[in-house]
Design a protein around this motif. Structure first.
Motif, short mmCIF file in Angstrom:
data_model
loop_
_atom_site.label_atom_id
_atom_site.label_comp_id
_atom_site.label_asym_id
_atom_site.label_seq_id
_atom_site.Cartn_x
_atom_site.Cartn_y
_atom_site.Cartn_z
N LYS A 98 0.81 -1.22 0.00
CA LYS A 98 0.00 0.00 0.00
C LYS A 98 0.84 1.27 0.00
O LYS A 98 0.61 2.18 -0.80
CB LYS A 98 -0.96 -0.01 1.19
CG LYS A 98 -2.14 -0.94 0.99
CD LYS A 98 -3.10 -0.88 2.17
CE LYS A 98 -4.29 -1.80 1.93
NZ LYS A 98 -5.22 -1.81 3.08
N LYS A 101 2.86 1.50 -3.24
CA LYS A 101 1.97 1.84 -4.35
C LYS A 101 1.64 3.33 -4.35
O LYS A 101 1.65 3.98 -5.41
CB LYS A 101 0.70 1.01 -4.24
CG LYS A 101 -0.31 1.28 -5.32
CD LYS A 101 -1.55 0.40 -5.12
CE LYS A 101 -2.62 0.71 -6.13
NZ LYS A 101 -3.82 -0.14 -5.92
N LYS A 102 1.36 3.87 -3.19
CA LYS A 102 1.04 5.29 -3.08
C LYS A 102 2.21 6.14 -3.57
O LYS A 102 2.03 7.12 -4.31
CB LYS A 102 0.69 5.64 -1.63
CG LYS A 102 0.27 7.08 -1.43
CD LYS A 102 -0.13 7.33 0.03
CE LYS A 102 -0.56 8.77 0.23
NZ LYS A 102 -0.93 9.03 1.65
N ALA A 105 2.60 5.85 -7.41
CA ALA A 105 1.57 6.64 -8.11
C ALA A 105 1.96 8.11 -8.16
O ALA A 105 1.82 8.78 -9.20
CB ALA A 105 0.23 6.47 -7.42
N SER A 108 4.90 8.53 -10.62
CA SER A 108 4.42 8.49 -12.00
C SER A 108 3.79 9.82 -12.39
O SER A 108 4.02 10.34 -13.50
CB SER A 108 3.40 7.36 -12.16
OG SER A 108 2.80 7.38 -13.43
N SER A 157 -2.76 -5.76 -6.52
CA SER A 157 -2.49 -4.38 -6.09
C SER A 157 -2.31 -3.42 -7.27
O SER A 157 -2.70 -2.24 -7.17
CB SER A 157 -1.22 -4.34 -5.23
OG SER A 157 -1.39 -5.08 -4.04
N PHE A 158 -1.73 -3.90 -8.37
CA PHE A 158 -1.30 -2.97 -9.42
C PHE A 158 -1.99 -3.10 -10.77
O PHE A 158 -2.05 -2.13 -11.52
CB PHE A 158 0.21 -3.12 -9.65
CG PHE A 158 1.04 -2.58 -8.53
CD1 PHE A 158 1.32 -1.24 -8.42
CD2 PHE A 158 1.55 -3.44 -7.55
CE1 PHE A 158 2.08 -0.73 -7.39
CE2 PHE A 158 2.32 -2.95 -6.51
CZ PHE A 158 2.59 -1.60 -6.43
N TRP A 159 -2.46 -4.29 -11.12
CA TRP A 159 -2.76 -4.54 -12.53
C TRP A 159 -3.89 -3.70 -13.11
O TRP A 159 -3.95 -3.50 -14.31
CB TRP A 159 -3.02 -6.03 -12.75
CG TRP A 159 -2.24 -6.54 -13.92
CD1 TRP A 159 -2.74 -7.17 -15.03
CD2 TRP A 159 -0.82 -6.48 -14.11
NE1 TRP A 159 -1.71 -7.50 -15.89
CE2 TRP A 159 -0.52 -7.08 -15.34
CE3 TRP A 159 0.24 -5.96 -13.36
CZ2 TRP A 159 0.77 -7.18 -15.84
CZ3 TRP A 159 1.52 -6.06 -13.84
CH2 TRP A 159 1.77 -6.66 -15.07
N SER A 160 -4.76 -3.18 -12.27
CA SER A 160 -5.87 -2.37 -12.79
C SER A 160 -5.59 -0.87 -12.75
O SER A 160 -6.43 -0.07 -13.16
CB SER A 160 -7.14 -2.67 -12.00
OG SER A 160 -6.97 -2.31 -10.63
N GLU A 161 -4.41 -0.49 -12.26
CA GLU A 161 -4.10 0.94 -12.14
C GLU A 161 -3.75 1.54 -13.51
O GLU A 161 -2.95 0.97 -14.25
CB GLU A 161 -2.92 1.15 -11.17
CG GLU A 161 -3.23 0.78 -9.74
CD GLU A 161 -4.30 1.65 -9.12
OE1 GLU A 161 -4.49 2.79 -9.58
OE2 GLU A 161 -4.96 1.18 -8.18
N TRP A 163 -1.90 3.98 -14.29
CA TRP A 163 -0.52 4.45 -14.39
C TRP A 163 0.49 3.30 -14.44
O TRP A 163 1.71 3.55 -14.52
CB TRP A 163 -0.19 5.42 -13.25
CG TRP A 163 -0.59 4.91 -11.88
CD1 TRP A 163 -1.80 5.09 -11.27
CD2 TRP A 163 0.21 4.15 -10.99
NE1 TRP A 163 -1.80 4.47 -10.03
CE2 TRP A 163 -0.58 3.89 -9.84
CE3 TRP A 163 1.52 3.65 -11.03
CZ2 TRP A 163 -0.10 3.17 -8.75
CZ3 TRP A 163 1.99 2.92 -9.95
CH2 TRP A 163 1.19 2.69 -8.83
N ILE A 164 0.00 2.08 -14.43
CA ILE A 164 0.87 0.91 -14.60
C ILE A 164 0.76 0.44 -16.05
O ILE A 164 -0.33 0.14 -16.54
CB ILE A 164 0.48 -0.23 -13.64
CG1 ILE A 164 0.88 0.12 -12.21
CG2 ILE A 164 1.11 -1.55 -14.07
CD1 ILE A 164 2.37 0.09 -11.94
#
Length: 201
Positions: A98, A101-102, A105, A108, A157-161, A163-164
């Motif tokens: 978490k 990831k913050k 983000a 990015s 955690s990441f695949w739907s973001e 910015w990834i």
């Protein structure tokens, strides 16, 4: 010499219509000490190769790269240590992601570039999410579930973001090595429960 090497491969990438080109991987000291070299190299690569560019920085020094705005993707080898437990569950690992990831983000957004995991993966051993450099492989027990949990937490955690941009599994073999037991502790998810996790996502 490095410039000649990279430009030769950039020409191959252009000729073969490669989707993406990486100008270097984990040059921790050279990136920090010689930013001007990398900036002029990027310009020369762009004169040869017309596709998108990235650089692969290790998880612990991507913030020391000064030329992200000159590339198309922020490339990170995503071996962030997440847990000192031998077999952390998915909930614990997702919780550890978490704060990372913050920060990613925000990073990015700062450079207005999507993040690409230029490498990501886990050994199929205990302590798979603790940082592979902390443990001697021969002293670890095989643990396919620990590997699967690592993939599940990362992908969840990441695949739907937005910015990834995606990522590259480490490691995928074109053919499975025949050496006895080679795959047991290796990074590859092939022929292991982790592959089902990857397929699901």
């Amino acid at each position: 010499d490095y410039e000649k090497y990279i430009l030769a491969y950039a020409a191959i990438a252009q000729k073969s219509k490669a989707d993406l080109f990486c100008i270097g991987t984990e040059y921790r000291l050279a990136v920090r000490a010689r930013p001007e070299f990398w900036s002029q190299l990027i310009a020369k690569v762009r004169a040869v190769y017309s596709g998108p560019l990235t650089y692969a920085a290790n998880w612990d020094n991507y913030e020391q790269v000064s030329f992200w705005s000159e590339l198309d993707y922020i490339g990170i080898d995503a071996y962030f240590p997440l847990s000192e437990n031998a077999r952390p569950d998915v909930k614990e690992l997702a919780g550890s992601w978490k704060s990372i990831k913050k920060h990613l983000a925000t990073y990015s957004e700062k450079y207005e570039r999507p993040i690409l995991f230029t490498e990501f993966g886990y050994r199929s051993t205990e302590y798979a999410a603790d940082g592979h450099w902390k443990h001697q492989l021969e002293e670890l027990e095989v643990d396919h579930q620990a590997q699967a949990n690592g993939y599940e937490a990362l992908l969840r955690s990441f695949w739907s973001e937005p910015w990834i941009a995606g990522g590259f599994l480490w490691k995928w073999h074109m053919s499975i090595p025949e050496r006895a037991g080679f795959m047991d502790k290796a990074y590859s998810p092939q022929e292991k429960p982790a592959l089902d996790i990857i397929r699901k996502h």
